[in-house]
Design a protein around this motif. Sequence first.
Motif, PDB file in Angstrom:
ATOM      1  N   PRO A   1       0.852  -1.252  -0.111  1.00  0.00           N
ATOM      2  CA  PRO A   1       0.059   0.037   0.077  1.00  0.00           C
ATOM      3  C   PRO A   1       0.793   1.181  -0.051  1.00  0.00           C
ATOM      4  N   GLU A   2       2.051   1.172   0.394  1.00  0.00           N
ATOM      5  CA  GLU A   2       2.792   2.401   0.453  1.00  0.00           C
ATOM      6  C   GLU A   2       3.835   2.502  -0.695  1.00  0.00           C
TER       7      GLU A   2
ATOM      8  N   ARG B   1       2.105  12.068  10.097  1.00  0.00           N
ATOM      9  CA  ARG B   1       1.302  11.240   9.051  1.00  0.00           C
ATOM     10  C   ARG B   1       2.009  10.506   7.987  1.00  0.00           C
ATOM     11  N   TYR B   2       2.583  11.546   7.213  1.00  0.00           N
ATOM     12  CA  TYR B   2       3.264  10.975   6.137  1.00  0.00           C
ATOM     13  C   TYR B   2       4.460  10.182   6.255  1.00  0.00           C
TER      14      TYR B   2
ATOM     15  N   SER C   1       3.785   6.451   7.066  1.00  0.00           N
ATOM     16  CA  SER C   1       3.397   5.610   5.699  1.00  0.00           C
ATOM     17  C   SER C   1       4.848   5.393   5.072  1.00  0.00           C
TER      18      SER C   1
ATOM     19  N   VAL D   1       1.664  11.709  -3.622  1.00  0.00           N
ATOM     20  CA  VAL D   1       0.728  11.897  -2.910  1.00  0.00           C
ATOM     21  C   VAL D   1      -0.529  11.721  -3.946  1.00  0.00           C
TER      22      VAL D   1
ATOM     23  N   ASN E   1      -6.326  10.984  -2.417  1.00  0.00           N
ATOM     24  CA  ASN E   1      -6.985  11.012  -0.933  1.00  0.00           C
ATOM     25  C   ASN E   1      -5.996  11.383   0.146  1.00  0.00           C
TER      26      ASN E   1
ATOM     27  N   ASP F   1      -3.134  10.093   0.774  1.00  0.00           N
ATOM     28  CA  ASP F   1      -2.151   8.880   1.068  1.00  0.00           C
ATOM     29  C   ASP F   1      -0.933   9.201   0.318  1.00  0.00           C
TER      30      ASP F   1
ATOM     31  N   LYS G   1       2.793   7.496  -1.165  1.00  0.00           N
ATOM     32  CA  LYS G   1       3.522   6.328  -1.829  1.00  0.00           C
ATOM     33  C   LYS G   1       4.989   6.523  -2.216  1.00  0.00           C
TER      34      LYS G   1
END
Length: 344
Positions: free
Chosen positions: A56-57, A105-106, A109, A134, A137, A139, A141
């Motif tokens: 996911p990341e 938060r960043y 991840s 980014v 949403n 998130d 990666k």
Amino acid sequence: MGWLRGDCVGRGSFATVNLAVCSQFTTPTVVKSSDVFSSSSLKNEKQVLDRLGLCPEIIRCFGDDYTTENGEDFYNLFLEYASGGTLFDQLKNHGGRLPESDVRRYIRSIIRGLAYIHDKGFVHCDIKLQNILVLGNGDVKIADFGLAKRTEEKQSMCECRGTPLSMSPESVNDNEYEPPADVWALGCAVVEMVTGKPAWNVKEGSNIFSLMLRIGLGDELPEVPNELSEAGKDFLSKCFVKDPRKRWTAEMLLKHPFVADNTLSSKTSSPRCHFDFPDWVSAGTASVPCSPESVEWSEWKFDSVRWSNCTSPVDRLRQLVTDKKPNWSESDSWCLVSRHQRTV
């Protein structure tokens, strides 16, 4: 595979990124292209992403192909589209600094992604804000695996890789690129998000050689931001450890209160163990521009590079000396540092 090249969403000296239109793609997709003769890093990125698998990341890869356009042969890599741009873009959009809550938060991840990458036996080798994408949403990666390598993979002492401002001491001194180097670069990313400045204060017009000497020699460490919470400062103290054997791993950092607890108090400190070292006391150096949008930012910003054809670490550094002031005005552009340079 039948597809159409859409609008350009990014451009470098040796690669372009365009929206890709294809009925086979069920999610928004971009195509990263370079001419076949300069495609070694793109092919490496494809191989690494295939071996890493889904996470996911980590940005997803949907395949590759070759095309001939206007008489030129291109290698094309299809990747997940991140509509929010990069973390560097987010930094600019927020006036050059991000709130600590967003930073935590960043980083949470990114650490999860790094822990996965390292567990799979790879090193990213170029963690920086420009390589963190980014999504719509919010998130983030990890992307751009062109410089990635297997852990403990032997490489020539004649080759350096990475972004100088994020390089670890062992990378500079011993040409060592293992998981601890990614952790050091992660710390540099935290500093940049909090302050809008790189972790190393660099005078206008400084060359790479002088920066490398500061990173590799002596006891100087990147300056830890005063505005960061005590837990954040403690987190950075685990990233900025000169000895890579004593630097915290990504897996250890996942348990650090700075990223593990959303209700973190500024007085909370990290768990105590044999990796816990005294807090670093910053040593002031020359000031630098406070915003990545300023003119001065482009004067001293060094980009990702892979250098080759040097006989020793000292010679590698000496080859970078120049009296001519480089033009860093184009973000993610490339600078020729030797006639045998391999671009990425």
